[in-house]
Design a protein around this motif. Sequence first.
Motif, short mmCIF file in Angstrom:
data_model
loop_
_atom_site.label_atom_id
_atom_site.label_comp_id
_atom_site.label_asym_id
_atom_site.label_seq_id
_atom_site.Cartn_x
_atom_site.Cartn_y
_atom_site.Cartn_z
N ILE A 85 0.74 -1.25 0.00
CA ILE A 85 -0.02 -0.17 0.13
C ILE A 85 0.94 1.19 -0.21
O ILE A 85 1.74 1.51 0.64
CB ILE A 85 -0.74 0.11 1.17
N GLU A 86 0.66 1.99 -0.86
CA GLU A 86 1.25 3.46 -0.78
C GLU A 86 0.17 4.50 -0.14
O GLU A 86 -0.63 4.71 -0.73
CB GLU A 86 1.16 3.94 -2.33
N ASN A 87 0.88 4.87 0.98
CA ASN A 87 -0.01 5.88 1.79
C ASN A 87 0.01 7.30 1.32
O ASN A 87 1.04 7.53 0.65
CB ASN A 87 0.59 5.80 3.14
N GLU A 88 -1.06 8.15 1.30
CA GLU A 88 -1.10 9.25 1.00
C GLU A 88 -1.60 10.21 2.08
O GLU A 88 -2.57 9.89 2.74
CB GLU A 88 -1.96 9.57 -0.28
N GLU A 89 -0.92 11.55 2.31
CA GLU A 89 -1.57 12.12 3.25
C GLU A 89 -3.25 12.66 2.96
O GLU A 89 -3.59 12.94 1.73
CB GLU A 89 -0.92 13.68 3.11
N LYS A 90 -3.70 12.91 3.95
CA LYS A 90 -5.09 13.22 3.91
C LYS A 90 -6.03 12.19 3.10
O LYS A 90 -7.42 12.47 2.82
CB LYS A 90 -5.48 14.37 3.09
N ALA A 91 -5.41 10.82 2.92
CA ALA A 91 -6.22 9.88 2.36
C ALA A 91 -6.55 8.83 3.46
O ALA A 91 -5.75 8.62 4.20
CB ALA A 91 -5.42 9.15 0.96
N LYS A 92 -7.65 8.37 3.25
CA LYS A 92 -8.10 7.53 4.56
C LYS A 92 -7.45 6.01 4.43
O LYS A 92 -7.12 5.48 4.99
CB LYS A 92 -9.86 7.18 4.59
N TYR A 93 -7.34 5.79 3.03
CA TYR A 93 -6.83 4.37 2.79
C TYR A 93 -5.60 4.54 1.78
O TYR A 93 -4.77 3.08 2.26
CB TYR A 93 -7.54 3.16 2.00
N GLY A 94 -5.06 5.31 1.24
CA GLY A 94 -4.10 5.27 0.37
C GLY A 94 -4.46 4.49 -0.92
O GLY A 94 -5.54 4.03 -1.15
N ARG A 95 -3.33 3.80 -1.80
CA ARG A 95 -3.62 3.18 -2.86
C ARG A 95 -2.88 2.11 -2.90
O ARG A 95 -1.57 1.80 -2.71
CB ARG A 95 -3.31 4.01 -4.25
N SER A 96 -3.22 0.95 -3.47
CA SER A 96 -2.52 -0.33 -3.56
C SER A 96 -1.36 -0.21 -4.87
O SER A 96 -1.84 -0.07 -5.89
CB SER A 96 -3.44 -1.61 -4.04
N ASP A 97 -0.07 -0.38 -4.46
CA ASP A 97 0.85 -0.12 -5.34
C ASP A 97 1.24 -1.57 -5.83
O ASP A 97 1.63 -1.80 -7.10
CB ASP A 97 2.06 0.52 -4.73
N VAL A 98 1.29 -2.55 -5.13
CA VAL A 98 1.58 -3.97 -5.33
C VAL A 98 0.30 -4.84 -5.23
O VAL A 98 -0.11 -5.07 -3.96
CB VAL A 98 2.61 -4.45 -4.70
N LEU A 99 0.10 -5.89 -5.90
CA LEU A 99 -1.21 -6.80 -5.71
C LEU A 99 -0.61 -8.07 -6.16
O LEU A 99 -0.52 -8.13 -7.44
CB LEU A 99 -2.44 -6.43 -6.40
N LEU A 100 -0.52 -9.08 -5.17
CA LEU A 100 0.17 -10.57 -5.86
C LEU A 100 -0.78 -11.68 -5.19
O LEU A 100 -1.07 -11.51 -3.86
CB LEU A 100 1.58 -10.49 -5.18
N VAL A 101 -1.24 -12.42 -6.17
CA VAL A 101 -2.13 -13.46 -5.63
C VAL A 101 -1.39 -14.63 -5.71
O VAL A 101 -0.94 -14.95 -6.88
CB VAL A 101 -3.36 -13.36 -6.55
N ALA A 102 -1.62 -15.53 -4.72
CA ALA A 102 -1.05 -16.85 -4.91
C ALA A 102 -2.17 -17.92 -4.35
O ALA A 102 -2.80 -17.70 -3.36
CB ALA A 102 0.26 -16.92 -3.85
N THR A 103 -2.05 -19.17 -4.91
CA THR A 103 -2.84 -20.23 -4.49
C THR A 103 -1.70 -21.36 -4.20
O THR A 103 -0.94 -21.48 -4.90
CB THR A 103 -3.54 -20.75 -5.85
N VAL A 104 -2.10 -22.10 -2.97
CA VAL A 104 -1.40 -22.84 -2.55
C VAL A 104 -1.97 -24.16 -2.15
O VAL A 104 -2.91 -24.09 -1.84
CB VAL A 104 -0.77 -22.42 -1.13
N ASN A 105 -1.20 -25.07 -2.97
CA ASN A 105 -1.82 -26.46 -2.87
C ASN A 105 -0.91 -27.54 -1.69
O ASN A 105 0.00 -28.02 -2.48
CB ASN A 105 -2.28 -27.13 -3.99
N PRO A 106 -1.18 -27.84 -0.83
CA PRO A 106 -0.21 -28.76 0.05
C PRO A 106 -0.13 -30.05 -0.40
O PRO A 106 0.83 -30.91 -0.34
CB PRO A 106 -0.73 -28.44 1.47
N LYS A 107 -1.31 -30.77 -0.91
CA LYS A 107 -1.56 -31.99 -1.35
C LYS A 107 -0.53 -32.07 -2.75
O LYS A 107 -0.05 -33.30 -2.92
CB LYS A 107 -3.03 -32.27 -1.68
N THR A 108 -0.42 -30.96 -3.35
CA THR A 108 0.30 -31.21 -4.71
C THR A 108 1.69 -30.57 -4.81
O THR A 108 2.46 -30.40 -5.58
CB THR A 108 -0.42 -30.37 -6.19
#
Length: 347
Positions: A85-108
């Motif tokens: 997350i990239e925080n910004e002044e006066k912003a409640k949440y900021g903006r997402s600078d990096v989004l990485l999705v991973a699926t993990v399967n312990p069986k395989t």
Amino acid sequence: MTTSRQNKRKNKTRRKILYTVLIVAMVLLSGVIVFATNLSFQTKNAVNKIYEPLDREKEEQNEAIEKFDNAKAEDSAFTILLAGIENEEKAKYGRSDVLLVATVNPKTNKISMVSIPRDTRVYIPDLGYNDKINHSYANGGINYTINTIEEMLDIPIDYYVSTDFQGFEDIVDTVGGIDVEVPFTFKAQLTGSLKWKTYTEGPMELNGNEALAYVRMRKSDPQGDIGRNNRQKQVIKEIIDRGTSISNITKIDDMIEDIGNNVKTNIPSSEYLGLIKTYQKIKSSPIEQLQLKGVDDTRRGVYYFIPDEEGLEELSEQLKLNLKDFGNNAQTDSKKSTKVTDLTIGE
């Protein structure tokens, strides 16, 4: 007679040795149990600083926890979102600078991973219109972002870990820095000091401040967002490898305490050690690196990355495949189900 006495002495000596070994073993086992109990207790206390359930989990907390516990008992696959997350002044949440999705399967023993460019134009269900995906966080935080990604990829997001830039630096420094293989020589400006750092092609050791500039640099990369996303995946894997090493597991409560002000997650404290064990089991397996295919576009003077519909559908199917339960013969069945490994969509 002499032989009989000698045999008795030998037997006594053996018994003493056996008793000594048993006592030492019991002491060691007791020490391990005490350490594990103490670690679990301390981790549970420290994790309260970073635990932030999703809105939907707050509404159905008991049901969500019960569902997860059952899934873990069966070694079911799960998904996790890593958000920078990239925080910004006066912003409640900021903006997402990096989004990485991973699926993990312990069986395989398989992890599939994809980065979503921050300028990707998607439908944001909570807003009711199309916009850049990083605006989902700006308008509604992690809840809007997860709802948007689930809509986009058509998969559930079970867990998330979000961090701002300071939190990212703290994480890298807490695990003792990271080693990366720099793909090409370039310069990037460090946050805070604003000094320029030269990253030389080949192996380099980076601290938190240097690692942040390494994953954020995009303009000098000949592959643009694709190259940036690959560096992000490289760094994330290195952080997880370092964080789940034996030397760092003993410091997990201190690590969580250090990063507590800048990191949030919905992973319950009771599952930390279980997830670490799962990752230690499968971390030597190659990660399936997936890529979102699309085109650059400018609309009304604003830059967007437009996902290719067919490529997006193919990406969704690959992620879903890694979430499937293949039963007892997981490795064999998964190989029968797909002929493609380490697939890169859109390259």
